[in-house]
Design an enzyme around this catalytic site. Sequence first.
Site, PDB file in Angstrom:
ATOM      1  N   GLN A  64     -19.346  78.561  36.685  1.00  0.00           N
ATOM      2  CA  GLN A  64     -19.875  76.363  36.856  1.00  0.00           C
ATOM      3  C   GLN A  64     -20.074  75.448  34.503  1.00  0.00           C
ATOM      4  O   GLN A  64     -20.530  74.331  34.887  1.00  0.00           O
ATOM      5  CB  GLN A  64     -21.982  76.617  36.007  1.00  0.00           C
ATOM      6  CG  GLN A  64     -22.579  77.562  34.653  1.00  0.00           C
ATOM      7  CD  GLN A  64     -23.567  77.818  34.442  1.00  0.00           C
ATOM      8  OE1 GLN A  64     -24.052  78.975  35.595  1.00  0.00           O
ATOM      9  NE2 GLN A  64     -24.555  77.169  34.261  1.00  0.00           N
ATOM     10  N   CYS A  70     -27.036  76.712  36.833  1.00  0.00           N
ATOM     11  CA  CYS A  70     -27.096  78.115  37.567  1.00  0.00           C
ATOM     12  C   CYS A  70     -27.989  78.850  38.664  1.00  0.00           C
ATOM     13  O   CYS A  70     -27.772  79.378  39.263  1.00  0.00           O
ATOM     14  CB  CYS A  70     -27.278  78.890  36.310  1.00  0.00           C
ATOM     15  SG  CYS A  70     -28.995  78.442  35.038  1.00  0.00           S
ATOM     16  N   HIS A 364     -32.053  80.463  32.610  1.00  0.00           N
ATOM     17  CA  HIS A 364     -30.702  80.896  33.448  1.00  0.00           C
ATOM     18  C   HIS A 364     -31.175  81.553  34.977  1.00  0.00           C
ATOM     19  O   HIS A 364     -32.383  82.486  35.026  1.00  0.00           O
ATOM     20  CB  HIS A 364     -30.028  81.523  32.433  1.00  0.00           C
ATOM     21  CG  HIS A 364     -29.188  81.978  32.884  1.00  0.00           C
ATOM     22  ND1 HIS A 364     -28.422  80.599  33.452  1.00  0.00           N
ATOM     23  CD2 HIS A 364     -28.302  82.801  33.771  1.00  0.00           C
ATOM     24  CE1 HIS A 364     -26.875  81.257  33.626  1.00  0.00           C
ATOM     25  NE2 HIS A 364     -26.655  82.617  33.571  1.00  0.00           N
ATOM     26  N   ASN A 386     -22.696  87.041  37.077  1.00  0.00           N
ATOM     27  CA  ASN A 386     -23.277  85.685  36.397  1.00  0.00           C
ATOM     28  C   ASN A 386     -22.603  84.359  36.969  1.00  0.00           C
ATOM     29  O   ASN A 386     -21.494  84.851  37.530  1.00  0.00           O
ATOM     30  CB  ASN A 386     -23.136  85.553  34.817  1.00  0.00           C
ATOM     31  CG  ASN A 386     -24.071  84.652  34.331  1.00  0.00           C
ATOM     32  OD1 ASN A 386     -24.582  83.764  34.369  1.00  0.00           O
ATOM     33  ND2 ASN A 386     -23.619  84.757  32.557  1.00  0.00           N
TER      34      ASN A 386
END
Length: 444
Positions: A64, A70, A364, A386
């Site tokens: 990102q 996110c 997040h 992630n």
Amino acid sequence: MNRSIEAAQLESFESDFQRDPAKRVAQLAVTSNGVNKSATDPFVQREDRHQFSVQLETGKITNQKGSGRCWMFAALNTMRVEVMRRLNLEHFELSQNYTLFYDKLEKSNYFLETILDTLDEPTNGRLIAHLLQAPLNDGGQWDMLCNLVEKYGVVPKDAMPETACSSSTWEVTSYMTRKLREFACVLREGHAAGKTAEQLRNQKEVMLCNIYNMLCIAFGNPPKTFTLEVRDKDKKFIRDEGLTGRTFFEKYVGWDMGDYVSLINATTADKPFHRTFTVKMLGNIVEGRPVKYLNLPIEDLKAAAIRQMQDNQPVWFGCDVGKCSIREGGIMDLEALRADQLFGTEFGMNKAQRLDYGDSMMTHAMVFQGVNLDESGKPTRWRVENSWGKEAGVDGYYVMSDDWFNEYTYQVVVHKKYLTEEQRAELEQAPIELEPWDPMGSLA
């Protein structure tokens, strides 16, 4: 005891510090290396191994970059798995710039409509101050992504690639935020001067055109139609012409977004378990799907997530990633950073207290791609995908201890078929409305 700090107190504090050699050693470490590096416990990696009894493989790690997308990356990364399966692909990525464009546009309209709905509220009151604080930040919630997908669909990344502004959003977002605050001022002052609702809405139309122009300049014009061109694992070339975002989603993802539900674990006294909640004035599309949560004990969130992964489906989740987390090695563990030992003080609040006193909230969103179950079927650690690129963690993946899940995971999204019959019935309750500034209204 005096209300102000006196010289005698300072002398006492200094003497206390100098009497303890451990404080001096900690001082040398922290002043040279910083807090987190000095507090990192390397031995937690012995337990937090990147090995899992249930492990999914779902494409390359995404990035990102300098944006707060996110929640969007995580959601699109769950959807791309279905595209890859249907097209027999090794890797695929959906355009995060496409959903970003429409999210910014819809959030701008949502903000202006909220301003029109609150014209008689005092400008210096808590509600207007809250609305003006961040009318257009990058963050979002699962239900907001559902709204975007249902209205605009999704497109492959090469149909609307990243731009400098989508990869680093702060500049354009700051300018657009300034305009939205200015527009709020114009609408509220127009109302005070006696303008009619129709006149104000006509002004809003011009304002939205201004925002649209800014978005096109920063992110590019979103495609109306496009051609899908990919080569599958067997080297077969695939072309599909004349697709729109919606037809692509229907053909290659095919989910009913209404089947995916948000489970939260909020342990504060005002949020009983087995009840549903929503948050006032939180959304991105006017008259779209409202944010809705079912609050459950943490073990229920784990059980639903495990059932979905055992069915070879990843799980979107939200957490407070900044707590007890280290980037190098990708560790999320309550023992990862021993700041308590470093400073010689306990950080003693529990989960509910941290929520009530602003010490923690969801910050997040990521994706669960696996879990390690012991011989009795209990989770010991979780595999996390992630969206910070391959340099973060181990090739972009983190490992989360089960204790960390208990304390800092707040939300998981699962298909409702993985809920119990009782939980599905609980979802049908009319939600309790939370205030706009409630911590469960935080955006990942």
